[in-house]
Write a protein that holds these residues in place. Structure first.
Motif, mmCIF file in Angstrom:
data_model
loop_
_atom_site.group_PDB
_atom_site.id
_atom_site.type_symbol
_atom_site.label_atom_id
_atom_site.label_comp_id
_atom_site.label_asym_id
_atom_site.label_seq_id
_atom_site.Cartn_x
_atom_site.Cartn_y
_atom_site.Cartn_z
ATOM 1 N N LEU A 154 0.826 -1.206 0.000
ATOM 2 C CA LEU A 154 0.000 0.000 0.000
ATOM 3 C C LEU A 154 0.860 1.255 0.000
ATOM 4 O O LEU A 154 0.465 2.295 -0.546
ATOM 5 C CB LEU A 154 -0.923 0.010 1.223
ATOM 6 N N THR A 155 2.040 1.165 0.607
ATOM 7 C CA THR A 155 2.909 2.350 0.707
ATOM 8 C C THR A 155 3.419 2.822 -0.656
ATOM 9 O O THR A 155 3.272 3.996 -0.996
ATOM 10 C CB THR A 155 4.074 2.087 1.664
ATOM 11 N N PRO A 156 4.032 1.952 -1.489
ATOM 12 C CA PRO A 156 4.448 2.439 -2.810
ATOM 13 C C PRO A 156 3.273 2.837 -3.700
ATOM 14 O O PRO A 156 3.402 3.741 -4.524
ATOM 15 C CB PRO A 156 5.228 1.257 -3.397
ATOM 16 N N ILE A 157 2.131 2.170 -3.530
ATOM 17 C CA ILE A 157 0.947 2.559 -4.299
ATOM 18 C C ILE A 157 0.509 3.963 -3.893
ATOM 19 O O ILE A 157 0.217 4.815 -4.740
ATOM 20 C CB ILE A 157 -0.199 1.544 -4.088
ATOM 21 N N GLY A 158 0.492 4.219 -2.583
ATOM 22 C CA GLY A 158 0.145 5.556 -2.096
ATOM 23 C C GLY A 158 1.122 6.605 -2.578
ATOM 24 O O GLY A 158 0.733 7.728 -2.914
ATOM 25 N N TRP A 159 2.406 6.239 -2.649
ATOM 26 C CA TRP A 159 3.430 7.172 -3.144
ATOM 27 C C TRP A 159 3.200 7.496 -4.610
ATOM 28 O O TRP A 159 3.250 8.667 -5.016
ATOM 29 C CB TRP A 159 4.817 6.556 -2.948
ATOM 30 N N LEU A 160 2.959 6.485 -5.421
ATOM 31 C CA LEU A 160 2.744 6.694 -6.856
ATOM 32 C C LEU A 160 1.513 7.552 -7.113
ATOM 33 O O LEU A 160 1.547 8.478 -7.939
ATOM 34 C CB LEU A 160 2.592 5.346 -7.562
ATOM 35 N N VAL A 161 0.434 7.266 -6.405
ATOM 36 C CA VAL A 161 -0.798 8.056 -6.571
ATOM 37 C C VAL A 161 -0.565 9.496 -6.140
ATOM 38 O O VAL A 161 -0.976 10.440 -6.826
ATOM 39 C CB VAL A 161 -1.962 7.427 -5.766
ATOM 40 N N SER A 162 0.117 9.683 -5.026
ATOM 41 C CA SER A 162 0.390 11.036 -4.526
ATOM 42 C C SER A 162 1.257 11.822 -5.500
ATOM 43 O O SER A 162 1.013 13.006 -5.754
ATOM 44 C CB SER A 162 1.083 10.963 -3.160
ATOM 45 N N MET A 163 2.286 11.183 -6.049
ATOM 46 C CA MET A 163 3.153 11.861 -7.017
ATOM 47 C C MET A 163 2.369 12.254 -8.262
ATOM 48 O O MET A 163 2.552 13.353 -8.807
ATOM 49 C CB MET A 163 4.328 10.962 -7.400
ATOM 50 N N ALA A 164 1.489 11.372 -8.723
ATOM 51 C CA ALA A 164 0.678 11.693 -9.899
ATOM 52 C C ALA A 164 -0.237 12.877 -9.622
ATOM 53 O O ALA A 164 -0.380 13.783 -10.463
ATOM 54 C CB ALA A 164 -0.143 10.470 -10.313
ATOM 55 N N VAL A 165 -0.848 12.888 -8.450
ATOM 56 C CA VAL A 165 -1.741 14.001 -8.076
ATOM 57 C C VAL A 165 -0.956 15.309 -7.990
ATOM 58 O O VAL A 165 -1.411 16.357 -8.471
ATOM 59 C CB VAL A 165 -2.431 13.697 -6.733
ATOM 60 N N LEU A 166 0.224 15.266 -7.390
ATOM 61 C CA LEU A 166 1.042 16.476 -7.259
ATOM 62 C C LEU A 166 1.476 17.004 -8.633
ATOM 63 O O LEU A 166 1.433 18.216 -8.885
ATOM 64 C CB LEU A 166 2.278 16.186 -6.407
ATOM 65 N N ILE A 167 1.888 16.107 -9.510
ATOM 66 C CA ILE A 167 2.359 16.528 -10.834
ATOM 67 C C ILE A 167 1.223 17.136 -11.651
ATOM 68 O O ILE A 167 1.349 18.239 -12.211
ATOM 69 C CB ILE A 167 2.979 15.327 -11.586
ATOM 70 N N VAL A 168 0.103 16.429 -11.714
ATOM 71 C CA VAL A 168 -1.033 16.932 -12.499
ATOM 72 C C VAL A 168 -1.595 18.200 -11.879
ATOM 73 O O VAL A 168 -1.884 19.182 -12.579
ATOM 74 C CB VAL A 168 -2.125 15.845 -12.602
ATOM 75 N N GLY A 169 -1.739 18.200 -10.551
ATOM 76 C CA GLY A 169 -2.272 19.378 -9.881
ATOM 77 C C GLY A 169 -1.399 20.602 -10.058
ATOM 78 O O GLY A 169 -1.896 21.706 -10.314
ATOM 79 N N ALA A 170 -0.077 20.422 -9.946
ATOM 80 C CA ALA A 170 0.832 21.553 -10.117
ATOM 81 C C ALA A 170 0.734 22.134 -11.517
ATOM 82 O O ALA A 170 0.714 23.355 -11.694
ATOM 83 C CB ALA A 170 2.266 21.103 -9.833
ATOM 84 N N LYS A 171 0.652 21.281 -12.513
ATOM 85 C CA LYS A 171 0.553 21.763 -13.895
ATOM 86 C C LYS A 171 -0.747 22.532 -14.116
ATOM 87 O O LYS A 171 -0.751 23.619 -14.700
ATOM 88 C CB LYS A 171 0.643 20.596 -14.869
ATOM 89 N N LEU A 172 -1.854 21.962 -13.663
ATOM 90 C CA LEU A 172 -3.148 22.604 -13.878
ATOM 91 C C LEU A 172 -3.228 23.961 -13.186
ATOM 92 O O LEU A 172 -3.708 24.944 -13.753
ATOM 93 C CB LEU A 172 -4.277 21.693 -13.385
ATOM 94 N N VAL A 173 -2.736 24.025 -11.952
ATOM 95 C CA VAL A 173 -2.799 25.276 -11.197
ATOM 96 C C VAL A 173 -1.866 26.322 -11.783
ATOM 97 O O VAL A 173 -2.240 27.480 -11.991
ATOM 98 C CB VAL A 173 -2.450 25.027 -9.708
#
Length: 267
Positions: A242-261
């Motif tokens: 669950l930990t690496p899955i949570g890391w991958l999801v979090s990184m994807a959210v941060l990358i997409v969110g940063a670009k959109l904002v």
């Protein structure tokens, strides 16, 4: 005739929309020069190497200060003493302090707006800042201190640490500073002040551990736990996926969110 021509002429997208990484190389070189010329990288290196040396020498320090009981509880195994200080909290703290002003400082000086007035895309700016900051930080705060610790442990404890275990841990542990640097860059696209970026980043650092004490699944899913996960994997102990899955999801959210904002905000 003019009206007809205007009616049939297709609208072209802005250059930055068609080329999301426009100017990436230029910004990358600029960021790298700033890190090399400034004192930040040397400070990170000095603090990290000093910490690695201290933690590797703990058994001898304990003996020298007559803490016999404490020293007796500590192993003189070189592998154990290379890894003993890598809990993740110190590296996370340094990562936040070193990168919390990556965007806000330029915004305050007005240089961020000036940079974006050139043929450079917003995506290139944040991608280059992350790439350079992560690379320099990983080298100065993790890789070099780990090499120093390995060399010191080999001399002091009379044997080479298990390089497979140490190497596995080091590679996996790099995910921790990558997350915190991605976090501060992403926060910098939306939060105007350096203090605000630091406050949110520290909340992300400490809240999952607090909540995870009550709800273990939260701790397992938190990307902030990736350092502990790396230690378990390196030592061959059971580790939740669950930990690496949570890391991958979090990184994807941060990358997409940063670009959109960052693409949409007014500087």
């Amino acid at each position: 005739m003019t009206a007809q021509s205007a009616a049939v002429t297709p609208r072209t997208a802005p250059a930055t929309s068609r080329r999301p990484l426009l100017g990436f190389g230029t910004i990358l070189r600029k960021e790298l020069q700033e890190w090399i010329r400034g004192p930040k990288a040397l400070i990170i290196l000095g603090v990290s190497v000093a910490g690695a040396i201290f933690m590797t020498m703990i058994p001898f320090i304990a003996e020298a200060t007559n803490e016999a009981d404490a020293a007796g509880l500590l192993s003189h195994d070189p592998t154990a003493n290379v890894l003993i200080g890598w809990t993740g909290q110190t590296v996370a703290l340094i990562a936040v302090l070193a990168t919390m002003a990556l965007l806000s400082s330029e915004r305050d000086r007005g240089t961020l707006g000036w940079t974006l007035s050139n043929p450079v895309s917003p995506t290139s700016v944040i991608a280059a800042k992350f790439a350079v900051a992560a690379s320099v930080f990983m080298l100065t705060a993790v890789v070099v201190p780990m090499l120093v610790s390995i060399g010191l442990a080999t001399v002091v404890y009379g044997g080479l640490p298990d390089l497979r275990t140490v190497g596995t841990f080091t590679v996996l542990f790099l995910a921790l500073p990558a997350f915190y640097i991605a976090l501060t860059v992403a926060l910098g696209t939306a939060v105007k002040s350096t203090v605000g970026v630091a406050g949110v980043a520290f909340a992300v650092m400490f809240l999952p551990a607090t909540i995870g004490g009550l709800i273990p699944t939260v701790a397992e899913l938190s990307p902030t736990n990736i350092g502990s996960w790396a230690m378990l994997v390196a030592k061959g102990q059971p580790a939740s996926m669950l930990t690496p899955i949570g890391w991958l999801v979090s990184m994807a959210v941060l990358i997409v969110g940063a670009k959109l904002v960052f693409d949409r905000q007014e500087l």
